[in-house]
Design an enzyme around this catalytic site. Structure first.
Site, mmCIF file in Angstrom:
data_model
loop_
_atom_site.group_PDB
_atom_site.id
_atom_site.type_symbol
_atom_site.label_atom_id
_atom_site.label_comp_id
_atom_site.label_asym_id
_atom_site.label_seq_id
_atom_site.Cartn_x
_atom_site.Cartn_y
_atom_site.Cartn_z
ATOM 1 N N ALA A 207 0.817 -1.216 0.000
ATOM 2 C CA ALA A 207 0.000 0.000 0.000
ATOM 3 C C ALA A 207 0.851 1.266 0.000
ATOM 4 O O ALA A 207 0.349 2.353 -0.262
ATOM 5 C CB ALA A 207 -0.929 0.000 1.217
ATOM 6 N N LYS B 50 -26.545 -10.938 -2.715
ATOM 7 C CA LYS B 50 -25.282 -10.936 -3.459
ATOM 8 C C LYS B 50 -25.547 -10.848 -4.957
ATOM 9 O O LYS B 50 -24.846 -10.141 -5.692
ATOM 10 C CB LYS B 50 -24.479 -12.187 -3.114
ATOM 11 C CG LYS B 50 -24.039 -12.229 -1.644
ATOM 12 C CD LYS B 50 -23.589 -13.633 -1.237
ATOM 13 C CE LYS B 50 -23.174 -13.688 0.219
ATOM 14 N NZ LYS B 50 -23.025 -15.085 0.679
#
Lengths: 438, 438
Positions: free
Chosen positions: B34, B206
């Protein structure tokens, strides 16, 4: 909406042609996703007189690729010529010209990626290469962005379609390597010189890239062990089967306490594992992370359209980054918020499907005939039917059948009539069938 | 390096605890990716006295979630409490406070996503929800970014692990629905109130999300047809098998000329399809695009660590966007260019593997004993061995064996000695074996 982004294409072969076709065919869908059109304005090819698989109207064509990368109107270069000499020169020059680059060239990235990425970072341009590994499967993105929470323990992939086709055929039909290779060449699945494919070199290029993004190590193709499938015989395939295994050409990258293993070779894998059932020219990669466990990614690893799918995804990534506001560069629902469509959602009665129907008939003459008559009257053809003989002391017989594809409302109508028959006991069970084709 | 990004966690249950564990365990790996550390500084839970699966040292704990979202030091909120009332209020307030939000809450997104995304866009903050669908499988990213070149024709997924576990057990062991449900509840695969799982509602949430990102339509759970697995019997499972199918609870979204089909129901699918072989609590989604063809994504759809894998991936996405330069917000090789490691790549002789060895023995007494003696002297145990009787007129016998895991150099040493035996004809064929476990 903003003006379209202008793409210069190097190479009008299989992948170049596919990329133009996909960009043209799905232009509307793509600009709804990217927030902006993506148009090929320039393209180079060695021979402009060759017949093409795509329309090139409106595209400035040239035999001189340097003209494309030097054109100030081009925003993004898509390098689709392959090879590592001219391609490298072109990509580095394009970066130096401040162009973003998308490439499908695995050898180029595996061998010269470290240098190319350093140049790109210095110039502040993007270099995207999803199409370099496993064609249309978004495996680079999955590992690089989807699994960032994980320490990757290992990955193992079927990343060369030609080899997998050959091994699949050897197993299915008990054929010899040389015999299947000939056929693969005839079908266009294998090159005239198949060395890169059958000796594991192509897979080695891809493994080099996957290992770097999995483990955070520099690209180092020269450290990859490669062994091809040319020595695999029918006997080995047969013994593997007897022992409960399949032979696949795997690219394996594994983190061990002593160091990292990078190897491509024919491998016995247990038949129960999902990846053992990946056949023909298809690719699949298993990635094992410490948090996620095993994940698997499957799809077409080569071909004009599947590779173009990855090239275009990279183009959209670049365009999204160039264009949209940083906080929403990828729209929440994939399409720009102002580009969602209000297409109707069908009620379940209006879907079309194949149906499994199960009912219990009292063992009386004529019930089956009544059932098939009702189905026929409702316009429903029967694909398969089973009526089992009941045990001697039971007078109820299960009838099981599969229909052809029909509207759900037709089936419901037929079921209501069947349930009303005197010879039918209780309800008719209905389960939808999906063939998952096309 | 920049200061770590500060995350406020709402909920310290399974997913919250898993997220803290993964962030702590893989802290170094994650910050190499990151470009910046990611630290949970604040967390809320209903009951702070409960024993936790994670270390909370250094985390400011509270029973008041609004304290977390109102804290000016928190950059990103991870909503992991579930439900749609308090969670909705918290998420909207966090957005209003200018916080980025990561959530694993499928019901929240399916029911209130349109409103939440509009608020986020207005405030210029990110809302990420990879963990809401199929746990650790990066399926949102795959469709939303990896397949942007495609017109999606349909998708079909096993997106409820509980139902898939029940159907797998019913098939494998010929058991009844109610019986397996009880066991699933005992094992913790099914909730005390299993309605959401076995009636297809969880899968419907979903599917709503997947359909929106596939087709570019608003979230509309109320239009999804849901039918659960409670009416599936052993008989149906058996007949499916006889007809060449398996029964799976599928979420299906399909584009047709008349409109879009959105439906969750038990479905017959052909056993040959890869997804028919997805068993137990595992999830998998098949996506069919016009360019890429069929792709499949497989992995764990639930559980502390797999779900945390997706939550952390979303956190990294947000941090990368906040932190790094726009042209390289995702590093080329997944890890920041200055954070690549020079860990050694092992030569092939130093790898450890199981081996398949095949050799041809002249049919003389004692050759097999000599071979096993050599293996034993080289420290190689035998896992399985096959020696087939030769045809009457042939005096050469194939010997095939599998070793336990050993170093490649040990095997090479043994092979050299075996090949030197008078009773062995030609070379020993060696193929590596991977069990693909762990």
């Amino acid at each position: 909406m903003l003006n379209p982004v202008k793409v210069g294409l190097l190479g009008l072969g299989t992948v170049g042609g596919g990329t133009i076709n996909v960009l043209q065919r799905n232009a509307q869908e793509i600009s709804r996703r990217a927030g902006r059109g993506i148009v090929v304005t320039h393209a180079s090819a060695r021979d402009l007189t060759k017949p093409r698989l795509c329309h090139t109207d409106g595209i400035t064509l040239t035999t001189e690729p340097f003209d494309v990368i030097n054109d100030p109107n081009v925003d993004i270069i898509a390098e689709l010529i392959g090879g590592t000499t001219l391609a490298k020169e072109l990509v580095l020059k394009a970066i130096n010209n401040g162009k973003h680059v998308v490439t499908a060239n695995k050898a180029l990235i595996a061998l010269h990626g470290n240098e190319i990425f350093a140049a790109a970072q210095q110039k502040g341009v993007m270099v995207a290469f999803e199409a370099a590994v496993a064609g249309g499967i978004p495996i680079i993105k999955a590992i690089r962005e989807g699994l960032t929470g994980n320490q990757i323990a290992w990955l193992a992939g079927i990343i060369n379609g030609t080899s997998n086709f050959i091994l699949s055929e050897m197993r299915d039909k008990g054929r010899d390597f040389a015999d299947v290779l000939n056929e693969a060449q005839r079908l266009g699945y294998a090159e005239a010189d198949p060395t890169f494919d059958v000796e594991g070199i192509d897979a080695g290029h891809k493994l080099t890239i996957l290992a770097s993004i999995a483990f955070g190590i520099p690209l180092q193709f020269d450290k990859v062990y490669t062994e091809g499938i040319t020595q695999i015989t029918r006997e080995d395939v047969g013994y593997a089967e007897e022992l409960g295994y399949r032979i696949k050409l795997l690219g394996i990258a594994k983190r061990t306490e002593k160091g990292i293993e990078l190897r491509v070779h024919p491998t016995f894998i247990p038949v129960q594992h999902l990846i053992a059932n990946v056949n023909g020219v298809m690719n699949a990669i298993v990635v094992r992370g410490d948090a996620v466990g095993q994940t698997l990614y499957y799809g077409a690893g080569a071909g004009a359209d599947p590779t173009a799918s990855a090239v275009v995804a990279d183009l959209v990534d670049v365009v999204r980054m160039l264009t949209t506001d940083p906080e929403n560069h990828v729209p929440h629902l994939a399409f720009q918020a102002n580009a969602l469509s209000n297409v109707a959602i069908l009620p379940i009665s209006d879907i079309e499907s194949i149906y499994y129907l199960r009912m219990t008939a009292l063992d009386r003459l004529g019930v089956l005939a009544q059932v098939t008559r009702i189905l026929s009257d409702c316009g429903i053809s029967i694909e398969a039917i089973m009526q089992k003989a009941p045990p001697d002391d039971v007078d109820q017989v299960p009838i099981v059948l599969l229909t052809h594809a029909v509207l759900e409302k037709q089936v419901n109508q037929a079921i209501a009539q069947i349930e009303a028959l005197e010879g039918i006991h209780g309800h008719v069970k209905k389960i939808r069938v999906e063939m998952l084709e096309q």
